[in-house]
Design a protein around this motif. Structure first.
Motif, PDB file in Angstrom:
ATOM      1  N   GLY A  32      16.168  21.144  29.305  1.00 38.81           N
ATOM      2  CA  GLY A  32      17.027  21.268  30.129  1.00 38.81           C
ATOM      3  C   GLY A  32      17.608  20.085  30.501  1.00 38.81           C
ATOM      4  N   VAL A  33      16.571  19.175  30.812  1.00 38.87           N
ATOM      5  CA  VAL A  33      16.882  17.665  31.643  1.00 38.87           C
ATOM      6  C   VAL A  33      17.400  16.995  30.290  1.00 38.87           C
ATOM      7  N   TRP A  34      17.276  17.375  29.377  1.00 40.86           N
ATOM      8  CA  TRP A  34      17.898  16.291  28.359  1.00 40.86           C
ATOM      9  C   TRP A  34      19.251  16.116  27.916  1.00 40.86           C
ATOM     10  N   TRP A  35      19.067  18.242  28.297  1.00 39.59           N
ATOM     11  CA  TRP A  35      20.894  18.286  27.491  1.00 39.59           C
ATOM     12  C   TRP A  35      21.380  18.052  28.609  1.00 39.59           C
ATOM     13  N   PHE A  36      21.041  17.943  29.713  1.00 38.75           N
ATOM     14  CA  PHE A  36      21.700  17.303  31.249  1.00 38.75           C
ATOM     15  C   PHE A  36      21.805  15.930  31.177  1.00 38.75           C
ATOM     16  N   LEU A  37      21.199  15.239  30.970  1.00 35.62           N
ATOM     17  CA  LEU A  37      21.484  14.081  30.893  1.00 35.62           C
ATOM     18  C   LEU A  37      22.263  13.578  29.287  1.00 35.62           C
ATOM     19  N   ALA A  38      22.213  14.076  28.626  1.00 41.12           N
ATOM     20  CA  ALA A  38      22.759  13.444  27.103  1.00 41.12           C
ATOM     21  C   ALA A  38      23.698  13.982  27.011  1.00 41.12           C
ATOM     22  N   HIS A  39      24.494  14.653  27.517  1.00 40.39           N
ATOM     23  CA  HIS A  39      25.886  15.405  27.228  1.00 40.39           C
ATOM     24  C   HIS A  39      27.093  15.576  28.283  1.00 40.39           C
ATOM     25  N   LEU A  71      26.401  21.423  32.105  1.00 42.57           N
ATOM     26  CA  LEU A  71      25.928  22.297  32.919  1.00 42.57           C
ATOM     27  C   LEU A  71      24.708  24.131  32.535  1.00 42.57           C
ATOM     28  N   PHE A  72      25.203  23.697  31.235  1.00 43.46           N
ATOM     29  CA  PHE A  72      24.012  24.537  31.081  1.00 43.46           C
ATOM     30  C   PHE A  72      22.616  24.277  30.748  1.00 43.46           C
ATOM     31  N   GLY A  73      22.646  22.346  31.286  1.00 44.88           N
ATOM     32  CA  GLY A  73      21.185  22.616  31.279  1.00 44.88           C
ATOM     33  C   GLY A  73      20.516  21.949  32.875  1.00 44.88           C
ATOM     34  N   ALA A  74      21.539  21.747  33.359  1.00 47.19           N
ATOM     35  CA  ALA A  74      21.662  21.984  35.367  1.00 47.19           C
ATOM     36  C   ALA A  74      21.014  23.350  35.057  1.00 47.19           C
ATOM     37  N   LEU A  75      21.212  24.679  34.676  1.00 49.56           N
ATOM     38  CA  LEU A  75      21.656  26.037  35.005  1.00 49.56           C
ATOM     39  C   LEU A  75      19.850  26.365  34.692  1.00 49.56           C
ATOM     40  N   VAL A  76      19.244  25.642  33.353  1.00 45.45           N
ATOM     41  CA  VAL A  76      18.176  25.947  32.978  1.00 45.45           C
ATOM     42  C   VAL A  76      17.084  25.774  33.597  1.00 45.45           C
ATOM     43  N   VAL A  77      17.553  24.049  34.094  1.00 40.95           N
ATOM     44  CA  VAL A  77      16.620  22.809  35.273  1.00 40.95           C
ATOM     45  C   VAL A  77      16.255  24.181  35.916  1.00 40.95           C
ATOM     46  N   VAL A  78      17.121  24.735  36.768  1.00 46.04           N
ATOM     47  CA  VAL A  78      17.282  25.813  38.140  1.00 46.04           C
ATOM     48  C   VAL A  78      16.437  26.634  37.428  1.00 46.04           C
ATOM     49  N   VAL A 114       3.879  -3.054  28.739  1.00 47.73           N
ATOM     50  CA  VAL A 114       4.855  -2.694  28.210  1.00 47.73           C
ATOM     51  C   VAL A 114       5.242  -1.405  28.360  1.00 47.73           C
ATOM     52  N   LEU A 115       6.099  -1.320  27.802  1.00 49.89           N
ATOM     53  CA  LEU A 115       6.105   0.698  28.047  1.00 49.89           C
ATOM     54  C   LEU A 115       7.735   0.663  26.907  1.00 49.89           C
ATOM     55  N   GLY A 116       7.347   1.263  26.351  1.00 55.04           N
ATOM     56  CA  GLY A 116       8.509   1.590  24.945  1.00 55.04           C
ATOM     57  C   GLY A 116       9.191   3.406  25.249  1.00 55.04           C
ATOM     58  N   ILE A 117      10.184   3.519  24.720  1.00 53.80           N
ATOM     59  CA  ILE A 117      10.904   5.004  25.010  1.00 53.80           C
ATOM     60  C   ILE A 117      11.746   5.273  24.088  1.00 53.80           C
ATOM     61  N   ARG A 118      11.264   6.248  23.262  1.00 57.27           N
ATOM     62  CA  ARG A 118      12.613   6.610  22.210  1.00 57.27           C
ATOM     63  C   ARG A 118      12.215   8.373  22.431  1.00 57.27           C
ATOM     64  N   VAL A 119      12.750   8.459  22.380  1.00 58.40           N
ATOM     65  CA  VAL A 119      13.536  10.401  22.852  1.00 58.40           C
ATOM     66  C   VAL A 119      14.850  10.502  22.801  1.00 58.40           C
ATOM     67  N   GLU A 120      14.912  11.352  21.843  1.00 62.54           N
ATOM     68  CA  GLU A 120      15.993  11.594  20.888  1.00 62.54           C
ATOM     69  C   GLU A 120      16.627  13.662  20.865  1.00 62.54           C
ATOM     70  N   SER A 121      15.656  13.890  21.143  1.00 62.67           N
ATOM     71  CA  SER A 121      16.783  15.452  21.248  1.00 62.67           C
ATOM     72  C   SER A 121      15.176  15.502  21.806  1.00 62.67           C
ATOM     73  N   ALA A 122      16.530  17.403  22.556  1.00 70.31           N
ATOM     74  CA  ALA A 122      15.412  18.455  23.580  1.00 70.31           C
ATOM     75  C   ALA A 122      13.820  18.311  23.074  1.00 70.31           C
ATOM     76  N   ALA A 123      14.109  18.864  21.919  1.00 68.74           N
ATOM     77  CA  ALA A 123      12.221  18.576  21.393  1.00 68.74           C
ATOM     78  C   ALA A 123      11.214  17.559  21.694  1.00 68.74           C
TER      79      ALA A 123
END
Length: 441
Positions: A53-60, A66-73, A341-350
């Motif tokens: 839900g956090v991913w959907w909220f941030l990436a869309h 809105l759906f992501g926000a509802l899922v997070v709650v 050093v910190l590298g981040i790669r997150v490209e999907s909800a999974a």
């Protein structure tokens, strides 16, 4: 005596941690017939769904956001409702309390068991011609609110007040002060300004004074200075001692905390970011993560290659854990001679769910230390945030460290660096609790 595995309080806390973890497991086993495995499964599922839900909220945007926000709650509420309907709330509460006690005791025990390695301080003479550069706007006006200019002048310093309406080169002001005979340079301002003047001090091998008059004062915190009362930093002018710390370098520019590439660096480039950080980030993130503004970075960390990173953070000495690169945590030392050093790669909800479950062990997060970091991209020039300051630099961008380059004058009487609790190492914890004591002097 230096704290070690034989330290009584550390051993006692380690045993408490082991007992509390056994208690948590026993509670689940007793409740197994009533759904012990259900507790673990439902809790894990709730965490996964919440992360998605956090991913959907941030990436869309729009309906998906809105759906992501509802899922997070809804996800944590749904898990609690399931526990309540199954009569498992008390079991969950007891198990959670046991597990919380386990983590608190374990991290405290491991922290106390490790030898305390403070940055070495040496006696320092009182400066005769100190010059302090002060930004009246920094930290919401801390210079005026705490009377820093007046206090510094009382202690014999010359104060240069920056004019907020005029674009001023603080490095040029510092060099002019050195040419006029300054034997100490100092800054009351943000970490970006601190870094620029620190570079001049290091270049001329002069002591540098940090006054915690910025907003977050990360550098001051990791030097053990008082962030709540910046006037205490000025006590170093009359009763100080000196620390030798490392100074970072990115493409010839000094940094004292972090250099950020990728998503965060893109966001801070926007002029509206200063007045509306959250709104600007939410507006830009969908494009930066999945849309037209997607930018991927490649990096060479000493001999290790990282490809297609969404964000890359390089720090002057490593933070105690990757979760604290945000600045909420700190660096135990500033004289370790290594970049974090910190590298981040997150490209999907999974992948977001994987990061939530596995943390620093997930494939989307890379944590390393290095002597040299080279960042490259398809673009000839990329956004870079240096100690929070928005810049653009030609690629490749090279980060390195100058060990012990900066002499920092700090007050003898200061709060000190709070040593962060280390991650839980169960093998070390059990050995500490029940192994043979070791004594070091």
């Amino acid at each position: 005596m230096t704290p070690s595995r034989g330290d009584g309080s550390a051993r006692l806390l380690a045993r408490c941690a082991v007992l509390a973890s056994i208690g948590a497991a026993v509670v689940l086993l007793i409740a197994l017939a009533e759904g012990g495995l259900w507790i673990i499964g439902a809790g894990l599922l709730g965490l996964i769904v919440c992360a998605a839900g956090v991913w959907w909220f941030l990436a869309h945007r729009g309906a998906v956001r809105l759906f992501g926000a509802l899922v997070v709650v809804a996800a944590p509420i749904g898990v609690l409702v399931l526990f309540a309907r199954g009569g498992l709330l008390l079991t969950v509460l007891v198990s959670s309390l046991c597990w919380s006690a386990t983590l608190v005791c374990a991290r405290t025990a491991l922290r106390r068991s490790r030898p305390e390695r403070r940055m070495r301080a040496t006696a320092a003479p009182r400066p005769q011609q100190p010059v302090l550069i002060m930004n009246p706007k920094s930290g919401g006006g801390k210079v005026g609110r705490f009377g820093l200019a007046e206090r510094a002048e009382e202690l014999g310093a010359r104060v240069i007040l920056l004019d907020p309406s005029v674009q001023t080169g603080v490095a040029a002001l510092a060099r002019r002060a050195v040419a006029e005979g300054a034997d100490l340079l100092g800054v009351a301002g943000g970490d970006g300004t601190q870094a620029l003047v620190a570079a001049v001090a290091a270049e001329h091998d002069l002591p540098f004074l940090v006054v915690s008059a910025g907003t977050r004062n990360h550098f001051a915190m990791d030097l053990g200075l008082d962030r709540s009362d910046p006037t205490r930093c000025l006590d170093a002018l009359t009763d100080g001692e000196e620390l030798r710390v490392d100074l970072g370098d990115v493409a010839g520019r000094a940094f004292v905390n972090t250099v950020s590439f990728g998503v965060y660096a893109d966001i801070v480039q926007r002029p509206e970011y200063r007045d509306d950080k959250a709104g600007t980030a939410l507006n830009l993130l969908p494009d930066l993560l999945l849309g037209e503004g997607v930018r991927r970075l490649d990096a060479r960390i000493d001999g290790t290659a990282l490809s297609s990173q969404q964000a890359l953070l390089v720090s002057n000495n490593p933070y105690v854990s990757p979760n604290e690169f945000s600045g909420s945590g700190g660096r135990p030392r500033l004289d370790g001679g290594e970049l974090g050093v910190l590298g981040i790669r997150v490209e999907s909800a999974a992948q977001a769910a994987e990061l939530a479950v596995w943390g620093s062990q997930s494939t989307g997060l890379t944590v390393l230390t290095a002597q040299r970091v080279e960042v490259s991209s398809d673009a000839d020039e990329i956004p870079v945030a240096v100690d929070g300051e928005a810049l653009r630099m030609p690629t490749p961008v090279v980060c390195s460290l100058c060990p012990g380059a900066l002499r920092v004058l700090v007050p003898r009487d200061r709060p000190g660096v709070v040593v962060p609790a280390p991650p839980v190492d169960w093998r070390q914890l059990v050995n500490l609790a029940f192994g043979r004591p070791e004594r070091t002097s």
